[in-house]
Write a protein that holds these residues in place. Structure first.
Motif, PDB file in Angstrom:
ATOM      1  N   TYR A 138     -41.077  -3.568  -1.664  1.00 56.14           N
ATOM      2  CA  TYR A 138     -40.450  -2.857  -2.792  1.00 56.14           C
ATOM      3  C   TYR A 138     -39.223  -2.120  -2.283  1.00 56.14           C
ATOM      4  N   GLY A 139     -38.140  -2.194  -3.011  1.00 55.39           N
ATOM      5  CA  GLY A 139     -36.983  -1.383  -2.631  1.00 55.39           C
ATOM      6  C   GLY A 139     -35.848  -1.489  -3.626  1.00 55.39           C
ATOM      7  N   ARG A 140     -35.082  -0.414  -3.655  1.00 56.06           N
ATOM      8  CA  ARG A 140     -33.872  -0.373  -4.483  1.00 56.06           C
ATOM      9  C   ARG A 140     -32.756   0.194  -3.609  1.00 56.06           C
ATOM     10  N   ILE A 141     -31.717  -0.606  -3.361  1.00 57.59           N
ATOM     11  CA  ILE A 141     -30.564  -0.107  -2.605  1.00 57.59           C
ATOM     12  C   ILE A 141     -29.373  -0.124  -3.549  1.00 57.59           C
ATOM     13  N   ILE A 142     -28.698   1.008  -3.638  1.00 63.72           N
ATOM     14  CA  ILE A 142     -27.549   1.109  -4.542  1.00 63.72           C
ATOM     15  C   ILE A 142     -26.363   1.651  -3.742  1.00 63.72           C
ATOM     16  N   ASN A 143     -25.309   0.855  -3.690  1.00 61.99           N
ATOM     17  CA  ASN A 143     -24.126   1.212  -2.915  1.00 61.99           C
ATOM     18  C   ASN A 143     -23.029   1.715  -3.854  1.00 61.99           C
ATOM     19  N   ILE A 144     -22.467   2.867  -3.533  1.00 64.96           N
ATOM     20  CA  ILE A 144     -21.411   3.414  -4.382  1.00 64.96           C
ATOM     21  C   ILE A 144     -20.075   2.887  -3.849  1.00 64.96           C
ATOM     22  N   ALA A 145     -19.573   1.886  -4.539  1.00 61.85           N
ATOM     23  CA  ALA A 145     -18.310   1.242  -4.155  1.00 61.85           C
ATOM     24  C   ALA A 145     -17.172   1.951  -4.899  1.00 61.85           C
ATOM     25  N   SER A 146     -16.232   1.200  -5.444  1.00 61.28           N
ATOM     26  CA  SER A 146     -15.100   1.811  -6.158  1.00 61.28           C
ATOM     27  C   SER A 146     -14.265   0.718  -6.819  1.00 61.28           C
ATOM     28  N   VAL A 147     -13.561   1.069  -7.885  1.00 62.99           N
ATOM     29  CA  VAL A 147     -12.585   0.132  -8.454  1.00 62.99           C
ATOM     30  C   VAL A 147     -11.536  -0.257  -7.409  1.00 62.99           C
ATOM     31  N   ALA A 148     -11.309   0.635  -6.431  1.00 63.28           N
ATOM     32  CA  ALA A 148     -10.317   0.328  -5.381  1.00 63.28           C
ATOM     33  C   ALA A 148     -10.727  -0.912  -4.593  1.00 63.28           C
ATOM     34  N   GLY A 149     -12.020  -1.148  -4.484  1.00 66.40           N
ATOM     35  CA  GLY A 149     -12.528  -2.327  -3.782  1.00 66.40           C
ATOM     36  C   GLY A 149     -12.421  -3.590  -4.629  1.00 66.40           C
ATOM     37  N   GLN A 150     -12.203  -3.423  -5.930  1.00 67.26           N
ATOM     38  CA  GLN A 150     -12.078  -4.570  -6.834  1.00 67.26           C
ATOM     39  C   GLN A 150     -10.621  -4.884  -7.136  1.00 67.26           C
ATOM     40  N   MET A 151      -9.807  -3.827  -7.304  1.00 69.88           N
ATOM     41  CA  MET A 151      -8.423  -4.004  -7.762  1.00 69.88           C
ATOM     42  C   MET A 151      -7.390  -3.730  -6.677  1.00 69.88           C
ATOM     43  N   GLY A 152      -7.799  -2.985  -5.622  1.00 69.33           N
ATOM     44  CA  GLY A 152      -6.841  -2.522  -4.620  1.00 69.33           C
ATOM     45  C   GLY A 152      -6.075  -1.321  -5.143  1.00 69.33           C
ATOM     46  N   ASN A 153      -5.553  -0.523  -4.222  1.00 68.03           N
ATOM     47  CA  ASN A 153      -4.824   0.690  -4.601  1.00 68.03           C
ATOM     48  C   ASN A 153      -3.780   0.970  -3.522  1.00 68.03           C
ATOM     49  N   PRO A 154      -2.504   1.109  -3.870  1.00 65.44           N
ATOM     50  CA  PRO A 154      -1.519   1.371  -2.818  1.00 65.44           C
ATOM     51  C   PRO A 154      -1.848   2.681  -2.093  1.00 65.44           C
ATOM     52  N   GLY A 155      -1.642   2.678  -0.776  1.00 64.58           N
ATOM     53  CA  GLY A 155      -1.969   3.879   0.010  1.00 64.58           C
ATOM     54  C   GLY A 155      -3.432   3.937   0.394  1.00 64.58           C
ATOM     55  N   GLN A 156      -4.179   2.913   0.008  1.00 61.17           N
ATOM     56  CA  GLN A 156      -5.626   2.936   0.292  1.00 61.17           C
ATOM     57  C   GLN A 156      -6.098   1.609   0.876  1.00 61.17           C
ATOM     58  N   THR A 157      -5.326   1.039   1.817  1.00 62.42           N
ATOM     59  CA  THR A 157      -5.784  -0.245   2.381  1.00 62.42           C
ATOM     60  C   THR A 157      -7.118  -0.062   3.096  1.00 62.42           C
ATOM     61  N   ASN A 158      -7.252   1.053   3.820  1.00 61.83           N
ATOM     62  CA  ASN A 158      -8.513   1.287   4.546  1.00 61.83           C
ATOM     63  C   ASN A 158      -9.666   1.508   3.564  1.00 61.83           C
ATOM     64  N   TYR A 159      -9.447   2.365   2.592  1.00 59.73           N
ATOM     65  CA  TYR A 159     -10.495   2.699   1.612  1.00 59.73           C
ATOM     66  C   TYR A 159     -10.858   1.470   0.767  1.00 59.73           C
ATOM     67  N   SER A 160      -9.837   0.746   0.300  1.00 59.64           N
ATOM     68  CA  SER A 160     -10.104  -0.434  -0.534  1.00 59.64           C
ATOM     69  C   SER A 160     -10.878  -1.482   0.263  1.00 59.64           C
ATOM     70  N   ALA A 161     -10.512  -1.653   1.548  1.00 60.52           N
ATOM     71  CA  ALA A 161     -11.234  -2.619   2.392  1.00 60.52           C
ATOM     72  C   ALA A 161     -12.688  -2.192   2.567  1.00 60.52           C
ATOM     73  N   SER A 162     -12.904  -0.889   2.739  1.00 55.02           N
ATOM     74  CA  SER A 162     -14.291  -0.417   2.930  1.00 55.02           C
ATOM     75  C   SER A 162     -15.116  -0.661   1.668  1.00 55.02           C
ATOM     76  N   LYS A 163     -14.500  -0.470   0.518  1.00 57.16           N
ATOM     77  CA  LYS A 163     -15.232  -0.604  -0.755  1.00 57.16           C
ATOM     78  C   LYS A 163     -15.442  -2.075  -1.114  1.00 57.16           C
ATOM     79  N   ALA A 164     -14.432  -2.923  -0.832  1.00 59.23           N
ATOM     80  CA  ALA A 164     -14.614  -4.371  -1.030  1.00 59.23           C
ATOM     81  C   ALA A 164     -15.695  -4.871  -0.067  1.00 59.23           C
TER      82      ALA A 164
END
Ligand code: NAP
Length: 252
Positions: A138-164
């Motif tokens: 039994y288990g539930r794992i929920i990861n809090i990603a971001s729209v930045a990982g789906q759409m990309g965001n200028p100034g956030q290459t590191n953050y967007s890569a982590s979320k993708a």
């Protein structure tokens, strides 16, 4: 049939549960009956305040300091939850940071700090939790990603890569552990009213909000409701999904 959206007798770990979205998630899971380990790194008072609030309603919670970017500390967090509450059903990989810079200014240190805190911690905590969850089936794992990982965001290459990266991780792990009755999903928030947004220049935030069909920032509680649903028995047939809670910003 269990009570609708009840988390009674479940044990949950929320990484970065001291402030912002993680705080709201810890409170919402506890409100539904879960025993919650509130992980924090640098905000002991805030974490203890979350624990006291839960205990004030007769719930069970414990704070635990661990820098989840440190693999040994992240493993200790999972061990602490199992030792303290005797089980582990729900893991929410929420801890996250930003170090926003355009790529020409971005250092390897900025890259590593964000990738280690947001993505590597998701791997280390999930691995430790899955070891226990597989035995318990039994288990539930929920990861809090971001729209930045789906759409990309200028100034956030590191953050967007982590979320993708968290999104790819979610889908791969969901396939690996489905046979053991463990679901793995991601929630992808848009702009949510927490301190993480303070690092964004106000004019950038204002421009970004124009891209939100619902025309406003989200509130931390609005992310927490989605997480509580995915953690519940009623979400048993949902795995490998990315649930956008973003005011309609990224319609995938
Ligand atoms: P926040 O208000 O800055 O809170 C961040 C939380 O993460 C704090 O509880 C902090 O704990 C914890 N944390 C940071 N580094 C940590 C570490 N190394 N080890 C353990 N805990 C650590 O941020 P937030 O807005 O609530 O963000 C929460 C999650 O949602 C993040 O993954 C973020 O990427 C994601 N998200 C946020 C938004 C948004 O608009 N707010 C949008 C999309 C996704 P301490 O204070 O104790 O260090």
């Amino acid at each position: 049939m269990s009570e609708f959206l009840s988390l009674k007798d479940k044990v949950a770990v929320v990484t970065g549960g001291s402030r912002g979205i993680g705080r709201a998630i810890a409170l919402e899971l506890a409100r539904r009956g879960a025993k919650v380990v509130v992980n924090y790194n640098r905000s002991p008072e805030a974490a203890e305040a979350v624990v006291r609030e839960i205990q004030g309603w007769g719930g069970q919670a414990a704070a635990f300091q661990a820098d989840v970017a440190d693999p040994a500390a992240a493993q200790n967090l999972i061990k602490f939850a199992i030792e303290t509450f005797g089980d582990l059903h729900i893991l929410v990989n929420n801890a996250g940071i930003t170090r926003d810079k355009l790529i020409m200014m971005l250092t390897e240190e900025d890259w590593d700090a964000v990738l280690d805190t947001n993505l590597k911690s998701t791997f280390i905590c999930s691995k430790a939790a899955v070891k226990h969850m597989m035995r318990k089936r039994y288990g539930r794992i929920i990861n809090i990603a971001s729209v930045a990982g789906q759409m990309g965001n200028p100034g956030q290459t590191n953050y967007s890569a982590s979320k993708a990266g968290q999104i790819g991780f979610t889908k791969a792990l969901a396939r690996e552990v489905a046979g053991r009755n463990i679901t793995v999903n991601a929630v992808a928030p848009g702009f949510v009213d927490t301190e993480i947004l303070l690092s964004m220049p106000p004019e950038t935030l204002e421009a970004a909000l124009k891209l939100v069909p619902l025309g406003r920032k989200g509130q931390p509680e609005e992310i927490a409701y989605a997480v509580a649903f995915l953690a519940s028995d009623q979400a048993a047939y949902i795995t490998g999904q990315v649930l956008g809670v973003d005011g309609g910003m990224a319609m995938m």
